[in-house]
Motif scaffolding. Sequence first.
Motif, mmCIF file in Angstrom:
data_model
loop_
_atom_site.group_PDB
_atom_site.id
_atom_site.type_symbol
_atom_site.label_atom_id
_atom_site.label_comp_id
_atom_site.label_asym_id
_atom_site.label_seq_id
_atom_site.Cartn_x
_atom_site.Cartn_y
_atom_site.Cartn_z
ATOM 1 N N SER A 35 0.833 -1.212 0.000
ATOM 2 C CA SER A 35 0.000 0.000 0.000
ATOM 3 C C SER A 35 0.864 1.256 0.000
ATOM 4 O O SER A 35 0.539 2.261 -0.637
ATOM 5 C CB SER A 35 -0.925 0.012 1.222
ATOM 6 N N ARG A 36 1.986 1.185 0.721
ATOM 7 C CA ARG A 36 2.884 2.337 0.809
ATOM 8 C C ARG A 36 3.517 2.638 -0.550
ATOM 9 O O ARG A 36 3.544 3.788 -0.999
ATOM 10 C CB ARG A 36 3.967 2.063 1.859
ATOM 11 N N VAL A 37 4.000 1.606 -1.218
ATOM 12 C CA VAL A 37 4.605 1.789 -2.538
ATOM 13 C C VAL A 37 3.560 2.280 -3.537
ATOM 14 O O VAL A 37 3.850 3.116 -4.395
ATOM 15 C CB VAL A 37 5.260 0.479 -3.031
ATOM 16 N N SER A 38 2.332 1.784 -3.433
ATOM 17 C CA SER A 38 1.252 2.231 -4.324
ATOM 18 C C SER A 38 1.007 3.729 -4.157
ATOM 19 O O SER A 38 0.801 4.447 -5.148
ATOM 20 C CB SER A 38 -0.041 1.465 -4.032
ATOM 21 N N PHE A 39 1.035 4.194 -2.903
ATOM 22 C CA PHE A 39 0.835 5.627 -2.666
ATOM 23 C C PHE A 39 2.007 6.431 -3.211
ATOM 24 O O PHE A 39 1.815 7.488 -3.826
ATOM 25 C CB PHE A 39 0.666 5.913 -1.179
ATOM 26 N N TYR A 40 3.235 5.956 -2.986
ATOM 27 C CA TYR A 40 4.409 6.652 -3.525
ATOM 28 C C TYR A 40 4.304 6.776 -5.042
ATOM 29 O O TYR A 40 4.556 7.838 -5.610
ATOM 30 C CB TYR A 40 5.689 5.881 -3.187
ATOM 31 N N LYS A 41 3.934 5.671 -5.700
ATOM 32 C CA LYS A 41 3.823 5.678 -7.164
ATOM 33 C C LYS A 41 2.744 6.654 -7.625
ATOM 34 O O LYS A 41 2.924 7.394 -8.602
ATOM 35 C CB LYS A 41 3.521 4.272 -7.675
ATOM 36 N N PHE A 42 1.607 6.642 -6.926
ATOM 37 C CA PHE A 42 0.529 7.571 -7.277
ATOM 38 C C PHE A 42 1.021 9.009 -7.175
ATOM 39 O O PHE A 42 0.775 9.834 -8.064
ATOM 40 C CB PHE A 42 -0.676 7.368 -6.352
#
Length: 236
Positions: A35-42
């Motif tokens: 979830s953290r990486v998904s937010f960073y990518k977003f």
Amino acid sequence: MIIFGSLLLLFLIFIYPLMDIKYTKPLKERKDSQSRVSFYKFAIYSEWLIVAVIFLFIMFSTTTFKGIGLTLPDGHVSQTLGMFVGFIVGVLLLVFVLMRIPAYKKYQNSQMSEIDYLIPTSKLDKKWAALAAVTAGVCEEIIYRGFVIEYLSNLPFILNPMYILVLSALIFGFAHIYQGWKGFLLTGIVGYAMARIYFSTGSLIFPILLHSLIDLRSFLFTKLPEEANLETTKQM
């Protein structure tokens, strides 16, 4: 400028913060690496996309890149270079000294606990977090300082420069409402400080550098769990 700027401003105020909340909601609940990486990518992809749209608009309008702060600071080249070097050295020394003061470290830890879900917990997290921090330093300054201030400065009616500084800071703070009202206030204050630096120098160079360093500080000085365990093992 007015039509495009108004549409972009509406997006930044009413839509973009909701998108941030959408991506941070599962992260706050799970606090997991995926979830953290998904937010960073977003954050990375969306901010660069907004900047690309702004650049396209500038290429086909009378607005200039200099008008949004993408230029060297006012003054002679040698003076600018001296300011640049002095600024970097000064910030690095300040960070070095502060990180060795127990009271400041305690204060920083208490502040970071408010957004612990954003702190990287693995090496993969840390890489994406660093990219997100640099992206925020570059893109958010172009968006919220460069473009927003240029838009507010070219309205059909004249706004007092102080009002422009405050409005741009409030818009920037609201973009971080997903961090809660405390995050809104703190980022708003930082936004106001960045805007003052921009007004003083006529360039986004120093705000971009300072913003990037501020966002990187937690990732550079926060030890990952596996690193802390390794140090403990070595001491045993």
